[in-house]
Every structure is written in C-alpha cells, then in structure tokens.
Design a protein around this motif. Structure first.
Motif, PDB file in Angstrom:
ATOM      1  N   GLY A   1     -12.569   4.058  -9.750  1.00  0.00           N
ATOM      2  CA  GLY A   1     -12.548   4.830  -8.507  1.00  0.00           C
ATOM      3  C   GLY A   1     -12.711   3.972  -7.271  1.00  0.00           C
ATOM      4  O   GLY A   1     -13.104   4.463  -6.215  1.00  0.00           O
ATOM      5  N   PHE A   2     -12.424   2.658  -7.407  1.00  0.00           N
ATOM      6  CA  PHE A   2     -12.580   1.705  -6.298  1.00  0.00           C
ATOM      7  C   PHE A   2     -14.009   1.696  -5.762  1.00  0.00           C
ATOM      8  O   PHE A   2     -14.239   1.438  -4.582  1.00  0.00           O
ATOM      9  CB  PHE A   2     -11.608   2.007  -5.153  1.00  0.00           C
ATOM     10  N   ARG A   3     -14.968   2.002  -6.622  1.00  0.00           N
ATOM     11  CA  ARG A   3     -16.361   2.104  -6.188  1.00  0.00           C
ATOM     12  C   ARG A   3     -16.832   0.810  -5.506  1.00  0.00           C
ATOM     13  O   ARG A   3     -16.672  -0.290  -6.035  1.00  0.00           O
ATOM     14  CB  ARG A   3     -17.271   2.389  -7.383  1.00  0.00           C
ATOM     15  N   GLY A   4     -17.422   0.978  -4.334  1.00  0.00           N
ATOM     16  CA  GLY A   4     -17.960  -0.167  -3.601  1.00  0.00           C
ATOM     17  C   GLY A   4     -16.911  -1.030  -2.937  1.00  0.00           C
ATOM     18  O   GLY A   4     -17.243  -2.082  -2.386  1.00  0.00           O
ATOM     19  N   GLY A   5     -15.638  -0.596  -2.953  1.00  0.00           N
ATOM     20  CA  GLY A   5     -14.597  -1.386  -2.320  1.00  0.00           C
ATOM     21  C   GLY A   5     -14.424  -1.018  -0.855  1.00  0.00           C
ATOM     22  O   GLY A   5     -15.214  -0.267  -0.281  1.00  0.00           O
ATOM     23  N   TYR A   6     -13.393  -1.570  -0.242  1.00  0.00           N
ATOM     24  CA  TYR A   6     -13.126  -1.218   1.156  1.00  0.00           C
ATOM     25  C   TYR A   6     -11.627  -1.297   1.423  1.00  0.00           C
ATOM     26  O   TYR A   6     -10.900  -2.110   0.842  1.00  0.00           O
ATOM     27  CB  TYR A   6     -13.897  -2.105   2.127  1.00  0.00           C
ATOM     28  N   VAL A   7     -11.167  -0.420   2.293  1.00  0.00           N
ATOM     29  CA  VAL A   7      -9.763  -0.353   2.680  1.00  0.00           C
ATOM     30  C   VAL A   7      -9.499  -1.419   3.742  1.00  0.00           C
ATOM     31  O   VAL A   7     -10.206  -1.503   4.745  1.00  0.00           O
ATOM     32  CB  VAL A   7      -9.408   1.041   3.232  1.00  0.00           C
ATOM     33  N   THR A   8      -8.476  -2.245   3.501  1.00  0.00           N
ATOM     34  CA  THR A   8      -8.138  -3.292   4.470  1.00  0.00           C
ATOM     35  C   THR A   8      -6.923  -2.937   5.313  1.00  0.00           C
ATOM     36  O   THR A   8      -6.800  -3.375   6.454  1.00  0.00           O
ATOM     37  CB  THR A   8      -7.861  -4.624   3.755  1.00  0.00           C
ATOM     38  N   ASP A   9      -5.991  -2.154   4.742  1.00  0.00           N
ATOM     39  CA  ASP A   9      -4.754  -1.828   5.456  1.00  0.00           C
ATOM     40  C   ASP A   9      -4.313  -0.414   5.103  1.00  0.00           C
ATOM     41  O   ASP A   9      -4.405  -0.004   3.940  1.00  0.00           O
ATOM     42  CB  ASP A   9      -3.626  -2.787   5.079  1.00  0.00           C
ATOM     43  N   VAL A  10      -3.825   0.302   6.108  1.00  0.00           N
ATOM     44  CA  VAL A  10      -3.195   1.607   5.911  1.00  0.00           C
ATOM     45  C   VAL A  10      -1.887   1.595   6.696  1.00  0.00           C
ATOM     46  O   VAL A  10      -1.878   1.315   7.896  1.00  0.00           O
ATOM     47  CB  VAL A  10      -4.088   2.769   6.399  1.00  0.00           C
ATOM     48  N   GLN A  11      -0.787   1.890   6.011  1.00  0.00           N
ATOM     49  CA  GLN A  11       0.521   1.903   6.672  1.00  0.00           C
ATOM     50  C   GLN A  11       1.260   3.190   6.323  1.00  0.00           C
ATOM     51  O   GLN A  11       1.152   3.683   5.199  1.00  0.00           O
ATOM     52  CB  GLN A  11       1.362   0.701   6.250  1.00  0.00           C
ATOM     53  N   MET A  12       1.990   3.710   7.302  1.00  0.00           N
ATOM     54  CA  MET A  12       2.819   4.890   7.076  1.00  0.00           C
ATOM     55  C   MET A  12       4.234   4.593   7.541  1.00  0.00           C
ATOM     56  O   MET A  12       4.432   4.022   8.622  1.00  0.00           O
ATOM     57  CB  MET A  12       2.277   6.105   7.831  1.00  0.00           C
ATOM     58  N   SER A  13       5.214   4.950   6.714  1.00  0.00           N
ATOM     59  CA  SER A  13       6.613   4.763   7.105  1.00  0.00           C
ATOM     60  C   SER A  13       7.367   6.067   6.850  1.00  0.00           C
ATOM     61  O   SER A  13       7.096   6.784   5.889  1.00  0.00           O
ATOM     62  CB  SER A  13       7.256   3.626   6.318  1.00  0.00           C
ATOM     63  N   LYS A  14       8.312   6.355   7.736  1.00  0.00           N
ATOM     64  CA  LYS A  14       9.131   7.569   7.625  1.00  0.00           C
ATOM     65  C   LYS A  14      10.604   7.167   7.526  1.00  0.00           C
ATOM     66  O   LYS A  14      11.062   6.302   8.267  1.00  0.00           O
ATOM     67  CB  LYS A  14       8.927   8.481   8.839  1.00  0.00           C
ATOM     68  N   ARG A  15      11.307   7.808   6.595  1.00  0.00           N
ATOM     69  CA  ARG A  15      12.744   7.559   6.422  1.00  0.00           C
ATOM     70  C   ARG A  15      13.510   8.798   6.871  1.00  0.00           C
ATOM     71  O   ARG A  15      13.224   9.907   6.431  1.00  0.00           O
ATOM     72  CB  ARG A  15      13.047   7.238   4.957  1.00  0.00           C
ATOM     73  N   ARG A  16      14.473   8.573   7.742  1.00  0.00           N
ATOM     74  CA  ARG A  16      15.270   9.682   8.264  1.00  0.00           C
ATOM     75  C   ARG A  16      16.736   9.498   7.896  1.00  0.00           C
ATOM     76  O   ARG A  16      17.234   8.379   7.824  1.00  0.00           O
ATOM     77  CB  ARG A  16      15.121   9.774   9.790  1.00  0.00           C
ATOM     78  N   LEU A  17      17.413  10.624   7.671  1.00  0.00           N
ATOM     79  CA  LEU A  17      18.834  10.625   7.351  1.00  0.00           C
ATOM     80  C   LEU A  17      19.590  11.487   8.354  1.00  0.00           C
ATOM     81  O   LEU A  17      19.051  12.455   8.901  1.00  0.00           O
ATOM     82  CB  LEU A  17      19.071  11.154   5.934  1.00  0.00           C
ATOM     83  N   PHE A  18      20.849  11.138   8.593  1.00  0.00           N
ATOM     84  CA  PHE A  18      21.667  11.918   9.523  1.00  0.00           C
ATOM     85  C   PHE A  18      22.265  13.115   8.804  1.00  0.00           C
ATOM     86  O   PHE A  18      22.937  12.974   7.772  1.00  0.00           O
ATOM     87  CB  PHE A  18      22.777  11.055  10.114  1.00  0.00           C
ATOM     88  N   ASP A  19      22.014  14.306   9.320  1.00  0.00           N
ATOM     89  CA  ASP A  19      22.540  15.548   8.752  1.00  0.00           C
ATOM     90  C   ASP A  19      23.804  15.930   9.521  1.00  0.00           C
ATOM     91  O   ASP A  19      23.750  16.267  10.720  1.00  0.00           O
ATOM     92  CB  ASP A  19      21.492  16.661   8.861  1.00  0.00           C
ATOM     93  N   GLU A  20      24.950  15.871   8.838  1.00  0.00           N
ATOM     94  CA  GLU A  20      26.214  16.159   9.516  1.00  0.00           C
ATOM     95  C   GLU A  20      26.310  17.617   9.961  1.00  0.00           C
ATOM     96  O   GLU A  20      26.943  17.930  10.983  1.00  0.00           O
ATOM     97  CB  GLU A  20      27.381  15.830   8.580  1.00  0.00           C
ATOM     98  N   GLY A  21      25.682  18.527   9.193  1.00  0.00           N
ATOM     99  CA  GLY A  21      25.756  19.938   9.552  1.00  0.00           C
ATOM    100  C   GLY A  21      25.115  20.239  10.894  1.00  0.00           C
ATOM    101  O   GLY A  21      25.667  20.969  11.728  1.00  0.00           O
ATOM    102  N   SER A  22      23.935  19.696  11.122  1.00  0.00           N
ATOM    103  CA  SER A  22      23.224  19.933  12.382  1.00  0.00           C
ATOM    104  C   SER A  22      23.444  18.827  13.397  1.00  0.00           C
ATOM    105  O   SER A  22      22.998  18.932  14.544  1.00  0.00           O
ATOM    106  CB  SER A  22      21.725  20.073  12.104  1.00  0.00           C
TER     107      SER A  22
END
Length: 277
Positions: free
Chosen positions: A20-41
């Motif tokens: 459970g990662f007991r006693g550890g620590y978070v060094t990095d948090v990253q979020m990425s989003k992927r988008r696609l082109f919708d021809e209909g809209s």
C-alpha cells in the motif's frame, strides 16, 4: 517490470506487492488529455485522460520508485491548502466497483483518482544504509534477463569503447542485503595511474522480482568530467546489451529509449549553457 492493473485480483496483487506504499511519498503527479477531431460537430472532443503518480517507498529492505499510470480517468482530485502536503503517504486505499478502479492516496481524499485501468512500472534497489550521503549523480537499471553482467564483461566493454578502467573491489559490510552479488569502483586508467576522485561506484544485485537483476552506478565524490564520462559510457554499454528500464531521479525510462532521452537532455543542458553565456 510493467504490470497491468484491471480487476480486483490485480488490485490485491498491487497492494500486497507495494504494501500500500506505506510510509512512502509522492514525488510527481502528471495529467494529460488526448483530444480527437469530430467531423460531425467539427470540433475537438475529449478522447482520454491519463494521470501518472510517481511514488518513492521502502519495503522489505528495498528502496523502490513506482510509476502508477491510470488510463481512462473519469474523476481526478488533487487538493492542497494552507501549506497542507498530500505527498506523504500512510497507506493508500483502492477498490474496484462497476468496472472502475478507485485510488485514495491519502485518507482525506486530497489525491483521488477514478479510472478504467492502471499500469505499474517500478525500479527497485537495495536500501542505502546512510541516506544522508546522497550521491551527486546516480543511474539505476533493472532488467528481467537471467543473464547477468560480470565485472570482466564491463571492463572489456569499456576498454573496447576506448575508456579503459581498473576495478577496485568493494568491501563487504555487515548487514548488507543478500541480494547484492558484487560491487566496487570503476577508476579510469590514465597512463599508469587511476584517479580515485573520478571513481564510479557500481553495484549489481538480484535476483529481484523474478530472475532478473539490477545495477546502480553512482558518482559519490566530486562530479568531475572524468567520472561523468565513465558513468555515461558504462550506462550506454549496459542498455545496448541488456533489456530493461532505467531510473534517473524520479523518471523511469525504457532501456530502448534511454539513449535518445539522454541525447535530448544533453542538448537541453548545452542550449541552456549557451543562453547563459
């Protein structure tokens, strides 16, 4: 290693393997989003969100750096206020319900992720006896291969690469982990002399998480040009011969991508130095 986490059994393995990662620590948090082109809209639409959390922790006398990549994220929360720090972990909580994985990285839910599936990548090494003496430069490599490198192979490879070195065997100390197979120092051979100040400490350990092995190369003294050259050449030779993953700081890099990554980092540092001049 690279392990997919998709269901309850996978979660049980994750919690058992990491404690459970007991006693550890978070060094990095990253979020990425992927988008696609919708021809209909005729608009770009959100296709996928990925959150990556890097955790350093210790378990069973091993120091580990784990990268937990969570794909198909539908809910993500990170909240810190008035100096609060959610990077220090007690023990994480996780569950799998309705086909979704949920991770609570702290009891207050300040770092919380809901996703479709996850993936664990990890590099481990024997825990240092003296954490106060952190090396200036360290490179760690972990391979699943059962064919381990030897001191003789490393010396011959360095000699063939035009950087001959001598080997100074390390002294076995009381209480060192039994997983350590051999360790010592590489010293560049300059004429008839070897320069102790340019030494690179090398340690090979295993078996670890299966039949594989790990290696740590580090500059413990002054980070001079000679020591950096030995560390750089030795690391290149290792990734060319063995498959695995490299750890630099908190970044886990596939061995096949190490040379490209290092080249980009060196170019970035060169450009920065030119700008300063």
């Amino acid at each position: 290693m690279k392990i997919p986490i998709k269901n309850v059994e996978d979660l049980r393995w994750l919690m058992g393997h990491t404690g459970g990662f007991r006693g550890g620590y978070v060094t990095d948090v990253q979020m990425s989003k992927r988008r696609l082109f919708d021809e209909g809209s005729a608009r770009e639409v959100l296709a996928d969100t990925t959150v990556t959390v890097v955790v350093r922790y210790h378990i069973r006398q091993m120091a580990r750096v784990a990268k937990l990549t969570m794909m198909g994220v539908t809910d993500f929360s990170i909240f810190e206020q008035e100096g609060a720090d959610c990077s220090t972990l007690g023990v994480i909580q996780a569950e799998c319900t309705s086909g979704k994985l949920r991770f609570w990285f702290d009891p207050q839910g300040e770092l919380y992720v809901v996703c479709d599936e996850a993936q664990l990548e990890e590099v481990a090494m024997p825990a240092l006896e003296d954490r106060a003496r952190e090396p200036i430069a360290r490179w760690t490599f972990q391979s699943p291969m059962a064919d381990w490198p030897t001191v003789e192979w490393l010396l011959e490879a360095l000699d063939a690469a035009g950087l001959p070195c001598t080997w100074k065997k390390g002294r076995a100390s009381n209480g060192r982990q039994s997983v350590i197979q051999w360790e010592g120092k590489l010293l560049p051979a300059l004429g008839a002399d070897a320069i102790e100040q340019a030494a690179v400490h090398v340690m090979l350990y295993g078996p670890l998480d299966g039949p594989g092995f790990g290696m740590v190369l580090q500059v413990a003294g002054a980070q001079g040009q000679a020591a950096n050259r030995v560390l750089s050449c030795a690391s290149d030779l290792i990734v060319r011969r063995f498959s695995g993953r490299c750890l630099v700081g908190n970044t886990i890099i596939p061995g096949g991508e190490w040379l490209n990554w290092k080249s980009l980092e060196q170019q970035r540092w060169t450009n920065a130095e030119q700008v300063e001049e």
